[in-house]
Design a protein around this motif. Structure first.
Motif, PDB file in Angstrom:
ATOM      1  N   LEU A  79       8.007  -3.444  -8.386  1.00 41.50           N
ATOM      2  CA  LEU A  79       6.429  -3.946  -7.390  1.00 41.50           C
ATOM      3  C   LEU A  79       5.756  -4.704  -9.139  1.00 41.50           C
ATOM      4  O   LEU A  79       4.458  -5.521  -8.963  1.00 41.50           O
ATOM      5  N   ASN A  80       6.054  -3.950 -10.003  1.00 41.61           N
ATOM      6  CA  ASN A  80       5.294  -4.379 -11.595  1.00 41.61           C
ATOM      7  C   ASN A  80       6.192  -5.374 -12.380  1.00 41.61           C
ATOM      8  O   ASN A  80       5.829  -5.792 -13.789  1.00 41.61           O
ATOM      9  N   GLY A  81       7.247  -5.396 -12.145  1.00 44.53           N
ATOM     10  CA  GLY A  81       8.744  -5.987 -12.703  1.00 44.53           C
ATOM     11  C   GLY A  81       9.363  -5.503 -13.811  1.00 44.53           C
ATOM     12  O   GLY A  81      10.185  -5.753 -14.619  1.00 44.53           O
ATOM     13  N   THR A  86      17.026  -8.031  -7.965  1.00 45.21           N
ATOM     14  CA  THR A  86      18.100  -8.516  -7.907  1.00 45.21           C
ATOM     15  C   THR A  86      17.990 -10.093  -7.604  1.00 45.21           C
ATOM     16  O   THR A  86      18.457 -10.159  -7.598  1.00 45.21           O
ATOM     17  N   ASP A  87      17.625  -9.406  -5.790  1.00 47.44           N
ATOM     18  CA  ASP A  87      17.371 -10.641  -4.762  1.00 47.44           C
ATOM     19  C   ASP A  87      15.753  -9.760  -4.161  1.00 47.44           C
ATOM     20  O   ASP A  87      15.801  -8.749  -3.940  1.00 47.44           O
ATOM     21  N   GLY A  88      15.589 -10.637  -3.035  1.00 45.80           N
ATOM     22  CA  GLY A  88      14.364 -10.318  -2.973  1.00 45.80           C
ATOM     23  C   GLY A  88      13.569 -11.262  -3.402  1.00 45.80           C
ATOM     24  O   GLY A  88      13.373 -11.394  -4.303  1.00 45.80           O
ATOM     25  N   THR A  89      12.094 -10.776  -2.578  1.00 47.92           N
ATOM     26  CA  THR A  89      10.481 -11.468  -3.689  1.00 47.92           C
ATOM     27  C   THR A  89       9.565  -9.757  -3.348  1.00 47.92           C
ATOM     28  O   THR A  89      10.061  -8.906  -2.135  1.00 47.92           O
ATOM     29  N   VAL A  90       8.670 -10.049  -3.979  1.00 47.23           N
ATOM     30  CA  VAL A  90       7.402  -9.268  -4.130  1.00 47.23           C
ATOM     31  C   VAL A  90       6.335 -10.107  -4.566  1.00 47.23           C
ATOM     32  O   VAL A  90       6.634 -10.758  -5.587  1.00 47.23           O
ATOM     33  N   ILE A 108       0.051 -10.860 -14.415  1.00 48.46           N
ATOM     34  CA  ILE A 108       0.072 -10.104 -13.384  1.00 48.46           C
ATOM     35  C   ILE A 108      -0.535  -8.684 -13.991  1.00 48.46           C
ATOM     36  O   ILE A 108      -1.112  -8.414 -13.518  1.00 48.46           O
ATOM     37  N   ARG A 109       0.203  -7.821 -14.340  1.00 50.13           N
ATOM     38  CA  ARG A 109       0.005  -6.613 -15.083  1.00 50.13           C
ATOM     39  C   ARG A 109      -0.540  -6.746 -15.299  1.00 50.13           C
ATOM     40  O   ARG A 109      -1.768  -5.745 -15.619  1.00 50.13           O
ATOM     41  N   LEU A 192       0.155   2.090  -9.210  1.00 53.41           N
ATOM     42  CA  LEU A 192       0.925   2.442  -8.728  1.00 53.41           C
ATOM     43  C   LEU A 192       1.436   4.135  -9.689  1.00 53.41           C
ATOM     44  O   LEU A 192       0.979   3.585 -10.567  1.00 53.41           O
ATOM     45  N   MET A 193       1.810   5.455  -8.691  1.00 57.40           N
ATOM     46  CA  MET A 193       1.621   5.933  -9.144  1.00 57.40           C
ATOM     47  C   MET A 193       3.156   6.996  -8.919  1.00 57.40           C
ATOM     48  O   MET A 193       3.545   6.953  -8.075  1.00 57.40           O
TER      49      MET A 193
END
Length: 411
Positions: A79-81, A86-90, A108-109, A192-193
């Motif tokens: 979610l924060n890279g 490997t595949d898909g989108t966030v 973004i971070r 993010l926890m």
């Protein structure tokens, strides 16, 4: 800054995300899409996250839970890279981090994402205040402003006056509060926890959960929270994604997961949950079979109770504010005595808010034959929890305690 293209209102949008480790991660993903099982591909590497999809609304606490090795910590790092998918989108607030270049991802971070780690991740050579202000320092905020924001964040988490301490001088719970303060000081929209409270003693852990919920009411952050503790997940999450072997096997509200587990794995997972501390009055309340207007008399009360085979009726005024309860024996005696009003036979009825957990209702329900009334902030009747409904909700996870009963209101 790129234009925000988020039209769904979601803070986080995860679509068909895979994360594989090893010599040939792309091959692993391709084979999984072709129908191969995870266990068949161990010679190529590890499929940590498999076809994960979910949305997180702005201001929501979304919990991802599962046992060790389920893929939950890997998922949150996509979610924060930190660990790119490997595949898909966030998408984070409409920005696709899976397509972002290094510079855009860093921005973004810095501006939108903060992370709270299990083992605090504090810098021992810096003071508590400097740790809390670190994200602002990286962003280039001047010293006066970042110290002020750090002090405000430390006060929010109950650490006012500790800015000059060093991390080693604090207890584990206090150090975790510093980590939370650092995230809050950064003023990002997403927290993010990752197993943030898992290293704490049970009592301190509960205190941190309480504080997170209080802060959420005040600040309205979007939070993705990772845990292996189901009771913690149920207490904190508005929705929960349950992971097993890299896959999300169920995604739903606490009530949906408790009352309608998707498979045997989830059912086994939830069997030891303390339902009294998860379900709320709003979850199990049911409409009253009938209610009585405060201006009505004993005859109307007695007739309605006989028609609906009920031993008690809630009494409300014209604005539906609860006035109390009338019992069948009292109504019958008033009719026999020729009384025309409810005066003298309206008895008090315990009330609660929809958000009250069932554990806090057990004593009141035991003491009052009519059960407990659920009311809103203005005292308007929202529903009732008879004793039998409360017991059913606690005793049988497979039974839906919320029943739809036609309601009759006497004119």
């Amino acid at each position: 800054m790129p234009e925000n293209t988020n039209r769904s209102g979601s803070a986080v949008s995860v679509r068909n995300v895979y994360k594989a480790f090893g010599r040939r991660p792309e091959t692993i993903v391709r084979r999984l899409k072709e129908g191969a099982e995870r266990e068949e591909l161990t010679s190529l590497g590890t499929a940590a996250v498999i076809d994960a999809s979910f949305e997180v609304a702005q201001g929501e606490i979304f919990v991802v839970m599962g046992l060790s090795g389920s893929g939950k910590s890997t998922l949150i790092r996509t979610l924060n890279g930190i660990q790119p998918a490997t595949d898909g989108t966030v998408e984070i607030f409409g920005e696709d981090i899976t397509a972002a270049g290094p510079r855009q991802l860093r921005r973004i971070r810095r501006e939108k994402i903060s992370m709270v780690f299990q083992h605090f991740a504090l810098m021992p050579h810096r003071t508590v205040g400097q740790n809390a202000a670190y994200a602002l320092e990286v962003r280039g905020v001047n010293r006066v402003d970042r110290e002020q924001k750090a002090a405000e964040a430390l006060e929010l988490v109950g650490l006012k006056g500790y800015a000059d301490y060093r991390p080693h001088e604090l207890s584990g719970g206090m150090r975790q509060r510093v980590g939370l303060a650092r995230a809050l000081a950064a003023e990002t929209e997403l927290l993010l926890m990752d197993e943030a409270f898992s290293a704490l003693d049970p009592l301190i852990r509960k205190e941190m959960q309480d504080q997170l919920l209080e802060l959420q009411l005040e600040l309205g952050k979007t939070i993705v929270f990772i845990t292996h503790d189901l009771n913690e997940a149920m207490r904190l999450g508005s929705r929960i994604a349950v992971m097993r072997d890299g896959r999300i096997v169920q995604n739903g509200t606490t009530e949906e997961i408790l009352n309608d587990p998707a498979n045997d794995y989830v059912a086994q997972f939830i069997q030891d949950v303390d339902r009294t501390r998860v379900l709320t009055a709003g979850d199990v309340k049911e409409p009253p079979v009938a209610v009585l207007g405060a201006g009505q008399g004993p005859r109307a009360a007695h007739r309605l109770m006989r028609e609906h085979q009920s031993s008690a009726l809630c009494v409300v005024d014209q604005s539906r504010r609860l006035q109390g309860v009338v019992y069948e024996d009292d109504a019958a005696e008033a009719v026999a005595a020729g009384k025309d009003t409810l005066a003298g036979i309206i008895r008090p009825m315990p009330t609660t808010a929809p958000t009250t957990i069932l554990a806090d209702l057990l004593h009141a329900a035991a003491e009052h034959a009519a059960g407990v009334a659920v009311v809103d902030e203005a005292g308007r009747l929202q529903g009732v929890i008879p004793r039998v409904t409360l017991l059913s909700a606690l005793a049988d996870p497979s039974t839906d305690a919320v029943q739809t009963v036609p309601e009759e209101v006497t004119p």
